[in-house]
Write an enzyme that holds these catalytic residues in place. Structure first.
Site, PDB file in Angstrom:
ATOM      1  CG  HIS A 261     -24.745  20.212  16.089  1.00 27.06           C
ATOM      2  ND1 HIS A 261     -24.700  18.947  15.571  1.00 27.06           N
ATOM      3  CD2 HIS A 261     -23.500  20.744  15.934  1.00 27.06           C
ATOM      4  CE1 HIS A 261     -23.476  18.713  15.133  1.00 27.06           C
ATOM      5  NE2 HIS A 261     -22.727  19.799  15.328  1.00 27.06           N
ATOM      6  CG  ASP A 315     -19.082  27.541  15.931  1.00 31.59           C
ATOM      7  OD1 ASP A 315     -17.860  27.397  16.059  1.00 31.59           O
ATOM      8  OD2 ASP A 315     -19.726  27.079  14.972  1.00 31.59           O
TER       9      ASP A 315
HETATM   10  N1  ACO Z   1     -31.863  29.630  15.830  1.00 31.31           N
HETATM   11  C1  ACO Z   1     -33.193  29.553  15.755  1.00 31.31           C
HETATM   12  N2  ACO Z   1     -33.849  28.453  15.331  1.00 31.31           N
HETATM   13  C2  ACO Z   1     -33.113  27.409  14.993  1.00 31.31           C
HETATM   14  C3  ACO Z   1     -31.703  27.426  15.046  1.00 31.31           C
HETATM   15  C4  ACO Z   1     -31.086  28.590  15.497  1.00 31.31           C
HETATM   16  N3  ACO Z   1     -29.756  28.684  15.579  1.00 31.31           N
HETATM   17  N4  ACO Z   1     -31.230  26.250  14.609  1.00 31.31           N
HETATM   18  C5  ACO Z   1     -32.296  25.511  14.283  1.00 31.31           C
HETATM   19  N5  ACO Z   1     -33.454  26.209  14.508  1.00 31.31           N
HETATM   20  C6  ACO Z   1     -34.822  25.743  14.285  1.00 31.31           C
HETATM   21  C7  ACO Z   1     -35.137  25.837  12.785  1.00 31.31           C
HETATM   22  O1  ACO Z   1     -35.722  27.081  12.466  1.00 31.31           O
HETATM   23  C8  ACO Z   1     -36.110  24.688  12.615  1.00 31.31           C
HETATM   24  O2  ACO Z   1     -37.351  25.101  13.129  1.00 31.31           O
HETATM   25  P1  ACO Z   1     -38.735  24.580  12.432  1.00 31.31           P
HETATM   26  O3  ACO Z   1     -38.711  23.105  12.607  1.00 31.31           O
HETATM   27  O4  ACO Z   1     -39.784  25.283  13.205  1.00 31.31           O
HETATM   28  O5  ACO Z   1     -38.634  25.000  11.007  1.00 31.31           O
HETATM   29  C9  ACO Z   1     -35.573  23.622  13.564  1.00 31.31           C
HETATM   30  O6  ACO Z   1     -34.872  24.341  14.586  1.00 31.31           O
HETATM   31  C10 ACO Z   1     -34.605  22.656  12.886  1.00 31.31           C
HETATM   32  O7  ACO Z   1     -33.568  23.423  12.290  1.00 31.31           O
HETATM   33  P2  ACO Z   1     -32.802  23.096  10.922  1.00 31.31           P
HETATM   34  O8  ACO Z   1     -32.329  24.366  10.304  1.00 31.31           O
HETATM   35  O9  ACO Z   1     -33.660  22.202  10.079  1.00 31.31           O
HETATM   36  O10 ACO Z   1     -31.592  22.282  11.465  1.00 31.31           O
HETATM   37  P3  ACO Z   1     -30.380  21.801  10.606  1.00 31.31           P
HETATM   38  O11 ACO Z   1     -29.965  20.517  11.202  1.00 31.31           O
HETATM   39  O12 ACO Z   1     -30.661  21.835   9.149  1.00 31.31           O
HETATM   40  O13 ACO Z   1     -29.295  22.949  10.868  1.00 31.31           O
HETATM   41  C11 ACO Z   1     -27.625  24.248  11.834  1.00 31.31           C
HETATM   42  C12 ACO Z   1     -28.302  22.882  11.816  1.00 31.31           C
HETATM   43  C13 ACO Z   1     -27.197  24.641  10.423  1.00 31.31           C
HETATM   44  C14 ACO Z   1     -26.390  24.176  12.714  1.00 31.31           C
HETATM   45  C15 ACO Z   1     -28.625  25.283  12.414  1.00 31.31           C
HETATM   46  O14 ACO Z   1     -28.979  24.933  13.734  1.00 31.31           O
HETATM   47  C16 ACO Z   1     -28.093  26.698  12.348  1.00 31.31           C
HETATM   48  O15 ACO Z   1     -28.183  27.350  11.312  1.00 31.31           O
HETATM   49  N6  ACO Z   1     -27.506  27.219  13.486  1.00 31.31           N
HETATM   50  C17 ACO Z   1     -26.926  28.524  13.516  1.00 31.31           C
HETATM   51  C18 ACO Z   1     -25.547  28.512  12.860  1.00 31.31           C
HETATM   52  C19 ACO Z   1     -24.515  27.833  13.716  1.00 31.31           C
HETATM   53  O16 ACO Z   1     -24.390  28.076  14.906  1.00 31.31           O
HETATM   54  N7  ACO Z   1     -23.719  26.960  13.076  1.00 31.31           N
HETATM   55  C20 ACO Z   1     -22.633  26.219  13.724  1.00 31.31           C
HETATM   56  C21 ACO Z   1     -22.956  24.761  13.830  1.00 31.31           C
HETATM   57  S1  ACO Z   1     -21.699  23.863  14.660  1.00 31.31           S
HETATM   58  C22 ACO Z   1     -20.494  23.718  13.492  1.00 31.31           C
HETATM   59  O17 ACO Z   1     -20.740  23.674  12.318  1.00 31.31           O
HETATM   60  C23 ACO Z   1     -19.131  23.626  13.913  1.00 31.31           C
END
Ligand code: ACO
Length: 378
Positions: A261, A315
């Site tokens: 998140h 989720d």
């Molecule tokens: N699985 C694996 N690695 C992850 C995940 C994940 N679900 N989420 C974040 N990371 C890692 C990223 O790869 C990144 O790693 P790095 O620093 O080595 O490159 C680090 O954690 C930071 O992640 P970002 O993508 O920069 O985080 P951001 O804040 O941009 O994204 C998001 C947040 C979009 C929710 C992301 O965690 C994601 O895509 N999750 C999966 C989709 C999901 O469950 N969405 C629902 C969110 S809740 C809602 O909207 C109601």
């Protein structure tokens, strides 16, 4: 003018001043108008929480009764909207059907009388009342059936489940569904709320505000993740497969749905409550093998990604709750929208109270003074 550093995804940049909800992502706290969600989930109802968010205070007994009655009265949709929905393709995603239907309400009810409190209240009531009816109607019509009329003797959540299944729901299931709506109703400046506020800032009608937010909510990185969680758990198929699945995804730099998140760096407080609700349902109606897979996945992901602050988000467990209630996977995000519409409307009202049209800037990184090449020379 002060020039700010460009932040992809506007991370950390305030887009509004708001008193609607508050998140502490380090401590795992979420409050609506200052009240912790744990307390609202235990003591409130969805409609009361919606009132709190939209009008800023918990309603008195009379105010709540009046609001519930107005919503009850407005549950029915015009036959012309129903007929329009009949023409939607059965293969279309219910979120697209909902976006089109919410926008269509504007054809019938838009006055754009944004200074008139009666118009504001009417729009709030109509949207909260009709969105569930439209979600249920599309679900039945895509299966070739007539939609089920709302039942006035049922409360908000029980009525939605009734319209979906043409059967009065179990009382525990209806109560749990109502709590799910409370947990999804509002969450500060996320993508769909930002979308709602940008649209609101143009002073267009509230139906366009909600339609644009529905479109934004549908994406797999936002509300659409709850569907993908179930697909992922089905693909994993067994507890033994969890670790290899997680390792392979991480090796290929793929995201694990339902984890991570932008704001929470601990387990999402909504996921904690949803997990408890899922367990209550399993106790009453029998367990689910996908819950065991989910629990193992939470353990493995914490081991691998806990140091990055990646934990289950809202989720991750919501899909298991809805699945146990027999709700089809592609309705999970429309159900999210049924709840979130009240949050969007709270932001709509707040935006109107001190409106300035959104007009951010950009960092141009393209070319200049490029000569036009005639077609025959390209
Ligand atoms: N699985 C694996 N690695 C992850 C995940 C994940 N679900 N989420 C974040 N990371 C890692 C990223 O790869 C990144 O790693 P790095 O620093 O080595 O490159 C680090 O954690 C930071 O992640 P970002 O993508 O920069 O985080 P951001 O804040 O941009 O994204 C998001 C947040 C979009 C929710 C992301 O965690 C994601 O895509 N999750 C999966 C989709 C999901 O469950 N969405 C629902 C969110 S809740 C809602 O909207 C109601």
């Amino acid at each position: 003018m002060m020039v700010c550093e460009y932040k992809p995804g506007l991370e950390g940049i305030p887009a509004a001043q708001s008193s609607i909800s508050y998140v502490d992502g380090q401590k795992g706290i979420l409050e609506y108008r200052g009240i912790r969600i744990e307390e609202l989930a235990a003591k409130s109802t969805f409609l009361e929480t919606a009132y709190l968010l939209i009008w800023g205070e918990l309603p008195s007994k009379e105010e709540l009764k009046a609001f519930e009655e107005e919503v009850r009265l407005h549950r029915r949709i015009k036959y012309r909207i129903r007929d329009m929905m009949k023409c939607f393709p059965e293969s279309g995603h219910p979120m697209d059907a909902l976006q089109a239907s919410a926008a269509a309400l504007g054809l019938f009810y838009s006055l754009r009388d944004l200074h008139n409190p009666a118009y504001i209240r009417d729009s709030v009531v109509r949207l909260i009342a009709t969105i569930p009816t439209m979600v249920a109607a599309f679900q039945l019509m895509r299966k070739g059936n007539d939609p089920v009329k709302p039942r006035d003797d049922l409360d908000y959540s029980a009525n939605f489940l009734y319209m979906l299944n043409e059967k009065e729901p179990d009382a525990l299931a209806a109560k749990i569904f109502d709590i799910c709506l409370i947990l999804h109703v509002e969450h500060t400046m996320n993508a769909s709320t930002f979308s709602a506020r940008v649209t609101a800032s143009t002073l267009t009608d509230p139906y366009a505000v909600v339609a644009s937010a529905v479109g934004t909510l549908g994406g797999p990185l936002h509300g659409g993740a709850n569907e993908e969680v179930i697909q992922m758990l089905e693909e994993i198929g067994s507890v033994e497969n969890v670790r290899p699945y997680v390792e392979e995804r991480l090796q290929n730099k793929q995201k694990l749905m339902g984890f991570g998140h932008r704001v929470y760096k601990v387990k999402d407080p909504r996921a904690i409550i949803l997990q408890e609700l899922a367990e209550q349902l399993f106790d009453k109606f029998g367990g689910d093998k996908y819950y065991e897979i989910a629990q193992e996945m939470e353990r493995v992901v914490e081991e691998k990604l806990g140091h990055k602050g990646i934990y289950p988000n809202v989720d991750f467990y919501s899909g298991l709750v809805y699945r146990k209630m027999g709700i089809p996977t592609d309705l999970f995000t429309p159900i999210f929208a049924i709840a979130r519409v009240a949050g969007w409307l709270a932001h709509w009202k707040e935006q109107l109270a001190e409106n300035r049209i959104f007009r951010p800037t950009q960092v141009y990184n393209g070319k200049h003074e490029v000569p036009y090449t005639p077609l025959e020379e390209r």
